[in-house]
Motif scaffolding. Structure first.
Motif, PDB file in Angstrom:
ATOM      1  N   SER A  91       0.834  -1.212   0.000  1.00 39.54           N
ATOM      2  CA  SER A  91       0.000   0.000   0.000  1.00 39.54           C
ATOM      3  C   SER A  91       0.865   1.256   0.000  1.00 39.54           C
ATOM      4  O   SER A  91       0.562   2.230  -0.691  1.00 39.54           O
ATOM      5  N   PHE A  92       1.942   1.217   0.776  1.00 40.55           N
ATOM      6  CA  PHE A  92       2.853   2.357   0.882  1.00 40.55           C
ATOM      7  C   PHE A  92       3.492   2.681  -0.458  1.00 40.55           C
ATOM      8  O   PHE A  92       3.514   3.840  -0.892  1.00 40.55           O
ATOM      9  N   MET A  93       3.983   1.670  -1.137  1.00 43.02           N
ATOM     10  CA  MET A  93       4.708   1.925  -2.381  1.00 43.02           C
ATOM     11  C   MET A  93       3.791   2.342  -3.525  1.00 43.02           C
ATOM     12  O   MET A  93       4.230   2.951  -4.489  1.00 43.02           O
ATOM     13  N   ARG A  94       2.508   2.038  -3.410  1.00 42.96           N
ATOM     14  CA  ARG A  94       1.571   2.394  -4.474  1.00 42.96           C
ATOM     15  C   ARG A  94       0.852   3.720  -4.214  1.00 42.96           C
ATOM     16  O   ARG A  94       0.136   4.222  -5.068  1.00 42.96           O
ATOM     17  N   ALA A  95       1.060   4.271  -3.025  1.00 41.40           N
ATOM     18  CA  ALA A  95       0.374   5.511  -2.658  1.00 41.40           C
ATOM     19  C   ALA A  95       1.098   6.735  -3.210  1.00 41.40           C
ATOM     20  O   ALA A  95       2.307   6.704  -3.475  1.00 41.40           O
ATOM     21  N   GLY A  96       0.350   7.824  -3.359  1.00 41.96           N
ATOM     22  CA  GLY A  96       0.974   9.101  -3.683  1.00 41.96           C
ATOM     23  C   GLY A  96       1.661   9.630  -2.435  1.00 41.96           C
ATOM     24  O   GLY A  96       1.411   9.158  -1.325  1.00 41.96           O
ATOM     25  N   ILE A  97       2.490  10.627  -2.600  1.00 37.21           N
ATOM     26  CA  ILE A  97       3.275  11.094  -1.457  1.00 37.21           C
ATOM     27  C   ILE A  97       2.392  11.636  -0.326  1.00 37.21           C
ATOM     28  O   ILE A  97       2.717  11.480   0.856  1.00 37.21           O
ATOM     29  N   LYS A  98       1.240  12.219  -0.658  1.00 34.60           N
ATOM     30  CA  LYS A  98       0.369  12.769   0.384  1.00 34.60           C
ATOM     31  C   LYS A  98      -0.277  11.684   1.232  1.00 34.60           C
ATOM     32  O   LYS A  98      -0.606  11.900   2.401  1.00 34.60           O
TER      33      LYS A  98
END
Length: 346
Positions: free
Chosen positions: A244-251
């Motif tokens: 989930s972390f690696m696929r999320a946008g920076i915000k």
């Protein structure tokens, strides 16, 4: 009932801990007027015998670093030598020096820098099966990987294409971490006194995975490929959290880790940089190191009667060596006291 061999190991470790230089003492040393003054301060420590042999005109950061790292290795393997019933685990844990040396060689070959034996952590042949003299002579990263085919690090060769495609050693460094933590994590569960040890090993493994994700996302590596670079085992930052972390946008990235202990740390890390920017990754690494060694120092204070104390002592030794290297390099380069103090961990 406590294992008597573990009790003996921990008791011996309490005595060894008294020889450490506390981080606050190193902070005071950071105000020294010169590197010579730093060396003089070390004459009251366990480094005295080696430091006293250096002629005043020959004192420099590289010479002192060699002394700090030699003492670090001695401290680790002294603990390995104590009859404790967990010597195999401690020996495997000490392979972090072997991994670090391979990492240093790969990084140097990647940028075409000359690297010599003096740039490595000094490891006696009895402590490693890796032929470091041959690795130092290698022409490039691919040749380093080829020379490691007959070792535990054979999987490096499988990552060479990705390394060449993305032009970052992080691909290979993640592979080294997987080899190191894979064997270590298996051994943790077999320990007679494992709770606190698992916490330290697991936390370090989690932080390595998070750094891998951040570093490779900053280089625009696809999430699907980053997932292949993670360690085979996980602790509190599980694969689903990291995905989930690696696929999320920076915000939204830090929010993906809200179920783990690392959300605030990652939020701070991402405030230093953003996806697609390489320049400040070293600051993120520094932030993570401070987090990890902070946990080790906390364990030294709060868990004085179990094996976690022994492992935390080794990490305190490692932190001391890193701090002394930071201090000596800073003084050698005439970096300001405030900057040196900021970079000291603890």
């Amino acid at each position: 009932m406590k294992n008597p061999k573990i009790t003996y190991l921990v008791t011996r470790t309490h005595g060894l801990k008294t020889h450490l230089i506390r981080p606050e003492e190193i902070q005071v040393m950071a105000k020294a007027k010169s590197l010579k003054e730093v060396a003089d301060s070390l004459l009251k420590s366990e480094y005295a015998e080696e430091v006293s042999k250096i002629p005043a005109k020959e004192i420099d950061a590289s010479t002192l670093e060699r002394i700090f790292l030699k003492k670090l290795v001695e401290r680790f393997y002294f603990l390995v030598s104590i009859p404790s019933g967990v010597q195999d685990f401690l020996r495997e844990y000490s392979k972090r020096f072997e991994v670090e040396n391979i990492r240093r060689i790969i990084r140097a070959k990647h940028v075409g820098e000359t690297i010599e034996e003096g740039n490595l952590i000094p490891l006696a042949r009895e402590y490693t099966l890796v032929n470091f003299p041959a690795l130092l002579k290698a022409n490039d990263v691919a040749e380093v990987a080829a020379l490691l085919r007959e070792t535990a690090y054979v999987s490096l060769t499988e990552k060479l294409d990705l390394y060449k495609k993305y032009g970052t050693t992080l691909v290979l460094e993640a592979c080294l971490d997987d080899v190191y933590f894979g064997k270590l994590w298996e051994m943790v569960d077999k320990l007679p006194d494992k709770k606190e040890v698992k916490q330290l090993v697991g936390t370090e493994m989690d932080l390595k995975n998070l750094l891998t994700v951040i570093g490779l996302r900053m280089r625009n590596v696809e999430p699907a490929l980053i997932e292949e670079m993670l360690t085979s085992s996980f602790y509190e930052a599980e694969r689903r959290h990291l995905t989930s972390f690696m696929r999320a946008g920076i915000k939204d990235a830090a929010d993906a880790l809200v179920a783990t202990p690392y959300a605030k740390l990652v939020e701070e890390a991402l405030s230093l940089t953003h996806w697609g920017e390489k320049a400040l990754f070293s600051e993120v690494e520094k932030l993570f190191r401070k987090e990890f060694y902070g946990k080790a120092f906390k364990m030294l204070r709060e868990n004085p009667f179990n094996m976690g104390f022994a492992l935390a002592y080794l990490l305190a030794c490692e932190c001391e060596a890193k701090n002394l290297v930071t201090l000596s390099v800073g003084k050698d380069l005439k970096i300001g006291d405030e900057k040196i103090q900021k970079d000291i961990i603890g």
